[in-house]
Structure formats: C-alpha cells, structure tokens
Design a protein around this motif. Sequence first.
Motif, PDB file in Angstrom:
ATOM      1  N   THR A  46       0.860  -1.195   0.000  1.00  0.00           N
ATOM      2  CA  THR A  46       0.000   0.000   0.000  1.00  0.00           C
ATOM      3  C   THR A  46       0.895   1.245   0.000  1.00  0.00           C
ATOM      4  O   THR A  46       2.097   1.161   0.266  1.00  0.00           O
ATOM      5  CB  THR A  46      -0.929   0.021   1.237  1.00  0.00           C
ATOM      6  OG1 THR A  46      -0.114   0.158   2.407  1.00  0.00           O
ATOM      7  CG2 THR A  46      -1.751  -1.247   1.342  1.00  0.00           C
ATOM      8  N   LYS A  47       0.267   2.421  -0.253  1.00  0.00           N
ATOM      9  CA  LYS A  47       1.056   3.666  -0.317  1.00  0.00           C
ATOM     10  C   LYS A  47       1.736   3.972   1.007  1.00  0.00           C
ATOM     11  O   LYS A  47       2.787   4.594   1.040  1.00  0.00           O
ATOM     12  CB  LYS A  47       0.130   4.824  -0.707  1.00  0.00           C
ATOM     13  CG  LYS A  47      -0.202   4.812  -2.185  1.00  0.00           C
ATOM     14  CD  LYS A  47      -1.106   5.964  -2.554  1.00  0.00           C
ATOM     15  CE  LYS A  47      -1.569   5.792  -3.996  1.00  0.00           C
ATOM     16  NZ  LYS A  47      -2.826   6.446  -4.261  1.00  0.00           N
ATOM     17  N   ASP A  48       1.103   3.526   2.107  1.00  0.00           N
ATOM     18  CA  ASP A  48       1.706   3.837   3.418  1.00  0.00           C
ATOM     19  C   ASP A  48       2.616   2.714   3.924  1.00  0.00           C
ATOM     20  O   ASP A  48       2.910   2.619   5.107  1.00  0.00           O
ATOM     21  CB  ASP A  48       0.634   4.212   4.447  1.00  0.00           C
ATOM     22  CG  ASP A  48      -0.406   3.122   4.617  1.00  0.00           C
ATOM     23  OD1 ASP A  48      -0.356   2.117   3.865  1.00  0.00           O
ATOM     24  OD2 ASP A  48      -1.274   3.265   5.490  1.00  0.00           O
ATOM     25  N   GLY A  49       3.068   1.850   3.015  1.00  0.00           N
ATOM     26  CA  GLY A  49       4.108   0.884   3.374  1.00  0.00           C
ATOM     27  C   GLY A  49       3.620  -0.412   3.996  1.00  0.00           C
ATOM     28  O   GLY A  49       4.422  -1.221   4.446  1.00  0.00           O
ATOM     29  N   LYS A  50       2.275  -0.592   4.060  1.00  0.00           N
ATOM     30  CA  LYS A  50       1.769  -1.867   4.575  1.00  0.00           C
ATOM     31  C   LYS A  50       1.695  -2.891   3.440  1.00  0.00           C
ATOM     32  O   LYS A  50       1.876  -2.540   2.268  1.00  0.00           O
ATOM     33  CB  LYS A  50       0.386  -1.671   5.186  1.00  0.00           C
ATOM     34  CG  LYS A  50       0.442  -0.795   6.428  1.00  0.00           C
ATOM     35  CD  LYS A  50      -0.899  -0.734   7.109  1.00  0.00           C
ATOM     36  CE  LYS A  50      -0.770   0.007   8.429  1.00  0.00           C
ATOM     37  NZ  LYS A  50      -1.996  -0.031   9.208  1.00  0.00           N
ATOM     38  N   LEU A  51       1.404  -4.129   3.803  1.00  0.00           N
ATOM     39  CA  LEU A  51       1.204  -5.164   2.798  1.00  0.00           C
ATOM     40  C   LEU A  51      -0.287  -5.461   2.681  1.00  0.00           C
ATOM     41  O   LEU A  51      -1.029  -5.332   3.669  1.00  0.00           O
ATOM     42  CB  LEU A  51       1.940  -6.450   3.185  1.00  0.00           C
ATOM     43  CG  LEU A  51       3.435  -6.346   3.473  1.00  0.00           C
ATOM     44  CD1 LEU A  51       4.046  -7.732   3.619  1.00  0.00           C
ATOM     45  CD2 LEU A  51       4.147  -5.587   2.383  1.00  0.00           C
TER      46      LEU A  51
END
Length: 135
Positions: A46-51
């Motif tokens: 995701t854009k915020d670095g999550k999977l």
Amino acid sequence: MSLIFDKKYKLDTSENFDEYMKALGVGLVKRTLGNSASPVVELTKTKDGKLALSSISTMKNSVIVFSLDEEFDEETLDGRKVKSIIHQDGNKLVHVQKSDKHSETTIVREFNPDELKMILTIDKITCTRIYKPVD
Ligand code: DKA
C-alpha cells in the motif's frame, strides 16, 4: 529469496481442503462453495508501506492489510473473528490466527515465480494448495 508483489496467482490444485474446513467447523454449504472456488490471490504494497493480500473468488472477495509482526483483527473467509500476526521468512509469509473459540491456525504462503504454495494447518490437519501465475 524474497516475496513476490503485484503478481496474480490462481488456485490450481488443492489437497485436504475439505478436512481442513471440517476442522475449522465450516458447514456443508460453505464447504461446497469453498471446494468449488478457484481464488485469485495477489500480494501488493500500500502507499503507506503496509502489505495487502487479496483473494478474489466466486465464494467471497477479501483483502487483509497488515504490517509484518504486528497483530491485527481479521475476519476469515469462513467468518471467524481472529487475532492474526504475519511474519516474513525469506519468500514465505507465516500467518498465525488465534481466537478463544477456535484452535490456532497457521497459513504459510511461499512465493515463487512459478507458483504460490499455501500450507494450512489446524490441530493435526494439513492442507496444501498450489496456485499458479495468471498469464
Ligand atoms: C485460500 O485462500 C484458503 C483460505 C482458507 C479460508 C478458510 C476456509 C474458508 C471456507 C469457505 O486458498
């Protein structure tokens, strides 16, 4: 070896899935749907670095968004409300689901260029599902 992102895999073969679902307490109607579905699975960032792990099928669509090694609430495809934690081991994601009402479940997803291998375990039951890349 590392994880593979933005690649779609479709279910190709499945061993012992009915036994696995029975051990989870899934009833006949949902088991029939589960056995006939061929989900398409994809891992993305995701854009915020999550999977994000999505599963699209005639049975049900789902997406779980998570950070590695951080517990999160998950509602599983069969409707269990569990606490989940996902750990990375090279090209594998090791997903542990816990709840007070059910036995602990572990799902190992191994990402390879030619297949996604999924091993699901509950109590002494093991199910293996092989997904192949979608062309
Ligand atoms: C998969 O993603 C299998 C996931 C197992 C979910 C629990 C059982 C669902 C029953 C309808 O390939």
